[in-house]
Write a protein that holds these residues in place. Sequence first.
Motif, PDB file in Angstrom:
ATOM      1  N   ASP A  65       0.829  -1.206   0.000  1.00  0.00           N
ATOM      2  CA  ASP A  65       0.000   0.000   0.000  1.00  0.00           C
ATOM      3  C   ASP A  65       0.865   1.258   0.000  1.00  0.00           C
ATOM      4  OD1 ASP A  65      -2.635   1.340   0.291  1.00  0.00           O
ATOM      5  OD2 ASP A  65      -1.781   1.969   2.209  1.00  0.00           O
ATOM      6  N   GLU A  66       1.984   1.203   0.719  1.00  0.00           N
ATOM      7  CA  GLU A  66       2.862   2.372   0.826  1.00  0.00           C
ATOM      8  C   GLU A  66       3.711   2.598  -0.413  1.00  0.00           C
ATOM      9  OE1 GLU A  66       5.327   1.934   4.274  1.00  0.00           O
ATOM     10  OE2 GLU A  66       3.619   1.376   5.550  1.00  0.00           O
ATOM     11  N   MET A  67       4.292   1.528  -0.956  1.00  0.00           N
ATOM     12  CA  MET A  67       5.328   1.680  -1.983  1.00  0.00           C
ATOM     13  C   MET A  67       4.934   1.199  -3.378  1.00  0.00           C
ATOM     14  SD  MET A  67       8.812   0.676   0.117  1.00  0.00           S
ATOM     15  CE  MET A  67       9.792   1.050  -1.346  1.00  0.00           C
ATOM     16  N   PHE A  68       3.960   0.290  -3.448  1.00  0.00           N
ATOM     17  CA  PHE A  68       3.615  -0.288  -4.753  1.00  0.00           C
ATOM     18  C   PHE A  68       2.091  -0.287  -4.930  1.00  0.00           C
ATOM     19  CE2 PHE A  68       7.386  -2.400  -2.966  1.00  0.00           C
ATOM     20  CZ  PHE A  68       8.348  -2.005  -3.908  1.00  0.00           C
ATOM     21  N   PRO A  69       1.485   0.902  -4.960  1.00  0.00           N
ATOM     22  CA  PRO A  69       0.015   0.990  -4.986  1.00  0.00           C
ATOM     23  C   PRO A  69      -0.611   0.424  -6.245  1.00  0.00           C
ATOM     24  CG  PRO A  69       1.020   3.140  -5.381  1.00  0.00           C
ATOM     25  CD  PRO A  69       2.126   2.214  -4.969  1.00  0.00           C
ATOM     26  N   ASP A  70       0.167   0.230  -7.311  1.00  0.00           N
ATOM     27  CA  ASP A  70      -0.393  -0.299  -8.551  1.00  0.00           C
ATOM     28  C   ASP A  70      -0.356  -1.822  -8.616  1.00  0.00           C
ATOM     29  OD1 ASP A  70      -0.983   2.249  -9.551  1.00  0.00           O
ATOM     30  OD2 ASP A  70       1.056   2.489 -10.320  1.00  0.00           O
ATOM     31  N   LEU A  71       0.161  -2.446  -7.568  1.00  0.00           N
ATOM     32  CA  LEU A  71       0.102  -3.905  -7.472  1.00  0.00           C
ATOM     33  C   LEU A  71      -1.130  -4.286  -6.653  1.00  0.00           C
ATOM     34  CD1 LEU A  71       3.843  -4.922  -6.845  1.00  0.00           C
ATOM     35  CD2 LEU A  71       2.521  -5.175  -8.959  1.00  0.00           C
ATOM     36  N   ARG A  72      -2.014  -5.036  -7.252  1.00  0.00           N
ATOM     37  CA  ARG A  72      -3.258  -5.425  -6.586  1.00  0.00           C
ATOM     38  C   ARG A  72      -3.041  -6.743  -5.841  1.00  0.00           C
ATOM     39  NH1 ARG A  72      -7.811  -8.668  -7.835  1.00  0.00           N
ATOM     40  NH2 ARG A  72      -6.785  -9.340  -9.772  1.00  0.00           N
ATOM     41  N   VAL A  73      -3.479  -6.785  -4.577  1.00  0.00           N
ATOM     42  CA  VAL A  73      -3.283  -7.984  -3.761  1.00  0.00           C
ATOM     43  C   VAL A  73      -4.520  -8.872  -3.845  1.00  0.00           C
ATOM     44  CG1 VAL A  73      -2.809  -8.893  -1.461  1.00  0.00           C
ATOM     45  CG2 VAL A  73      -1.768  -6.730  -2.194  1.00  0.00           C
ATOM     46  N   VAL A  74      -4.324 -10.107  -4.263  1.00  0.00           N
ATOM     47  CA  VAL A  74      -5.398 -11.099  -4.284  1.00  0.00           C
ATOM     48  C   VAL A  74      -5.587 -11.619  -2.867  1.00  0.00           C
ATOM     49  CG1 VAL A  74      -6.161 -13.298  -5.267  1.00  0.00           C
ATOM     50  CG2 VAL A  74      -4.765 -11.724  -6.632  1.00  0.00           C
ATOM     51  N   GLY A  75      -6.817 -11.808  -2.444  1.00  0.00           N
ATOM     52  CA  GLY A  75      -7.108 -12.274  -1.086  1.00  0.00           C
ATOM     53  C   GLY A  75      -6.334 -13.529  -0.714  1.00  0.00           C
ATOM     54  N   MET A  76      -5.863 -13.585   0.531  1.00  0.00           N
ATOM     55  CA  MET A  76      -5.012 -14.699   0.962  1.00  0.00           C
ATOM     56  C   MET A  76      -5.786 -16.016   0.979  1.00  0.00           C
ATOM     57  SD  MET A  76      -2.376 -14.913   4.173  1.00  0.00           S
ATOM     58  CE  MET A  76      -3.490 -15.189   5.542  1.00  0.00           C
ATOM     59  N   ARG A  77      -5.139 -17.052   0.488  1.00  0.00           N
ATOM     60  CA  ARG A  77      -5.723 -18.400   0.481  1.00  0.00           C
ATOM     61  C   ARG A  77      -5.004 -19.265   1.501  1.00  0.00           C
ATOM     62  NH1 ARG A  77      -7.692 -19.732  -5.510  1.00  0.00           N
ATOM     63  NH2 ARG A  77      -8.186 -17.605  -6.177  1.00  0.00           N
ATOM     64  N   GLU A  78      -5.739 -20.093   2.199  1.00  0.00           N
ATOM     65  CA  GLU A  78      -5.172 -20.953   3.240  1.00  0.00           C
ATOM     66  C   GLU A  78      -4.958 -22.352   2.685  1.00  0.00           C
ATOM     67  OE1 GLU A  78      -7.513 -20.802   6.783  1.00  0.00           O
ATOM     68  OE2 GLU A  78      -7.162 -18.663   7.102  1.00  0.00           O
ATOM     69  N   GLY A  79      -3.695 -22.756   2.671  1.00  0.00           N
ATOM     70  CA  GLY A  79      -3.351 -24.081   2.163  1.00  0.00           C
ATOM     71  C   GLY A  79      -2.984 -25.077   3.240  1.00  0.00           C
ATOM     72  N   HIS A  80      -3.040 -24.650   4.527  1.00  0.00           N
ATOM     73  CA  HIS A  80      -2.779 -25.525   5.672  1.00  0.00           C
ATOM     74  C   HIS A  80      -1.420 -26.209   5.594  1.00  0.00           C
ATOM     75  CE1 HIS A  80      -7.227 -25.145   5.386  1.00  0.00           C
ATOM     76  NE2 HIS A  80      -7.066 -24.872   6.659  1.00  0.00           N
ATOM     77  N   ASP A  81      -0.443 -25.503   4.996  1.00  0.00           N
ATOM     78  CA  ASP A  81       0.916 -26.038   4.885  1.00  0.00           C
ATOM     79  C   ASP A  81       0.931 -27.428   4.274  1.00  0.00           C
ATOM     80  OD1 ASP A  81       1.935 -23.728   5.896  1.00  0.00           O
ATOM     81  OD2 ASP A  81       2.410 -24.513   7.877  1.00  0.00           O
ATOM     82  N   ASP A  82       0.013 -27.632   3.330  1.00  0.00           N
ATOM     83  CA  ASP A  82      -0.097 -28.928   2.661  1.00  0.00           C
ATOM     84  C   ASP A  82       0.268 -28.744   1.191  1.00  0.00           C
ATOM     85  OD1 ASP A  82      -1.340 -31.825   2.716  1.00  0.00           O
ATOM     86  OD2 ASP A  82      -2.186 -30.827   0.962  1.00  0.00           O
ATOM     87  N   ALA A  83       1.195 -29.535   0.718  1.00  0.00           N
ATOM     88  CA  ALA A  83       1.690 -29.369  -0.653  1.00  0.00           C
ATOM     89  C   ALA A  83       0.585 -29.542  -1.687  1.00  0.00           C
ATOM     90  CB  ALA A  83       2.821 -30.367  -0.909  1.00  0.00           C
ATOM     91  N   ALA A  84      -0.304 -30.505  -1.478  1.00  0.00           N
ATOM     92  CA  ALA A  84      -1.373 -30.742  -2.448  1.00  0.00           C
ATOM     93  C   ALA A  84      -2.349 -29.568  -2.485  1.00  0.00           C
ATOM     94  CB  ALA A  84      -2.106 -32.038  -2.108  1.00  0.00           C
ATOM     95  N   GLU A  85      -2.716 -29.039  -1.319  1.00  0.00           N
ATOM     96  CA  GLU A  85      -3.610 -27.874  -1.288  1.00  0.00           C
ATOM     97  C   GLU A  85      -2.951 -26.661  -1.935  1.00  0.00           C
ATOM     98  OE1 GLU A  85      -6.106 -26.740   2.035  1.00  0.00           O
ATOM     99  OE2 GLU A  85      -5.531 -28.585   3.082  1.00  0.00           O
ATOM    100  N   ASN A  86      -1.678 -26.440  -1.633  1.00  0.00           N
ATOM    101  CA  ASN A  86      -0.977 -25.306  -2.226  1.00  0.00           C
ATOM    102  C   ASN A  86      -0.884 -25.441  -3.747  1.00  0.00           C
ATOM    103  OD1 ASN A  86      -0.639 -24.086   0.228  1.00  0.00           O
ATOM    104  ND2 ASN A  86       1.505 -24.672   0.476  1.00  0.00           N
ATOM    105  N   TYR A  87      -0.712 -26.657  -4.219  1.00  0.00           N
ATOM    106  CA  TYR A  87      -0.675 -26.914  -5.661  1.00  0.00           C
ATOM    107  C   TYR A  87      -2.002 -26.510  -6.309  1.00  0.00           C
ATOM    108  CZ  TYR A  87      -0.808 -29.777  -9.940  1.00  0.00           C
ATOM    109  OH  TYR A  87      -0.936 -30.223 -11.228  1.00  0.00           O
ATOM    110  N   ARG A  88      -3.112 -26.906  -5.692  1.00  0.00           N
ATOM    111  CA  ARG A  88      -4.424 -26.566  -6.248  1.00  0.00           C
ATOM    112  C   ARG A  88      -4.673 -25.057  -6.193  1.00  0.00           C
ATOM    113  NH1 ARG A  88      -5.661 -31.459  -3.538  1.00  0.00           N
ATOM    114  NH2 ARG A  88      -6.402 -30.347  -1.672  1.00  0.00           N
TER     115      ARG A  88
END
Length: 341
Positions: A221-244
Amino acid sequence: MKSRTTEIQRPQLADVADRAGVSLATVDRVINRRKGVKDRTRRHILDVARDMGFLSAEDAELYGAVRPLNVTVLLPAGTNPYLRLLGARVKGRIGQSGVNDPFLRCFFIESFNAAALVKALHKNADWSDGIIFFAIEHPEVRDAAAEIAASGTRLVTIVSDLGNSPEVSHLGLDNRAVGRTAGLLIGRLAKTTTGSVALVAGSRHYRAHSEREAGFLSILDEMFPDLRVVGMREGHDDAAENYRHALDLFEQVPDLVGIYNVGGSSGGITRAICERQREELVFIGHGLTPDTRRAMLDGTVDAIFDLDPDTLIDRAIQLLSLPVCRPRPLKLDIYFRENLP
């Protein structure tokens, strides 16, 4: 070889308790090196056990020395390579510990499950002088921690803490600063000043992950206002979930320029990046492990934030014996392909 008759006649715990004039539970505590027995009583029981032949003179002398701390380490189970490495380091110390080193035990419990963590804390409090654990920010965990600490067991949270729990010590990074550093790197390394960046976390129930998210959002927000942040996704530190999650991001966010994995198990994301040939993305993760090292060498990962597991274990054990509840944050190690150790 001892005869069967000799084995039958060997004194038992109950015989030692009867001769010493104490309960069987008290003798069991002494023999199994649990806390809760006065030193004079402990020495009396050991003398009786030696005189009766339950313990050899050498064993009695060893038991009679100042008792090292009983320390239990509770780690989340799952596919997170960094946590598995941390557990392996703890268990390696168990096999190499000397006479005066702490007695260590290490257990993996169900990840992101507050009830399972509460149960494990209570189960291990009786044996343990101190418990080192990953905290889940939950009212039941805070209540259990306060109760156990009040009973005399020292508690130290590592990596992620409980917030306002003055009776519990904490050891870890300045996670808000970590998140800001990740945002700074992605903003500087991205090939464009516009586009979308995504966050993947284990869970917001880990305070460390929510603090990293907050730091990341603040600096963009302070330094890179033109970069849009996609809402955080929870992968539960699981490789398969993070892959999806990564595959979904590639489909749904066509202008994606960077990903910050706030938690662990980056292997699922790197697999998706390679399969979809999205190596132009800036990708930053946590934990220097064999899989993230390989991904850095082939250019899939741009930077890895690391907290040395041996330093973490050493400092956590030391903290169990110190009155300081909030030591200074640990040093963050940042690795790129060119400075890999």
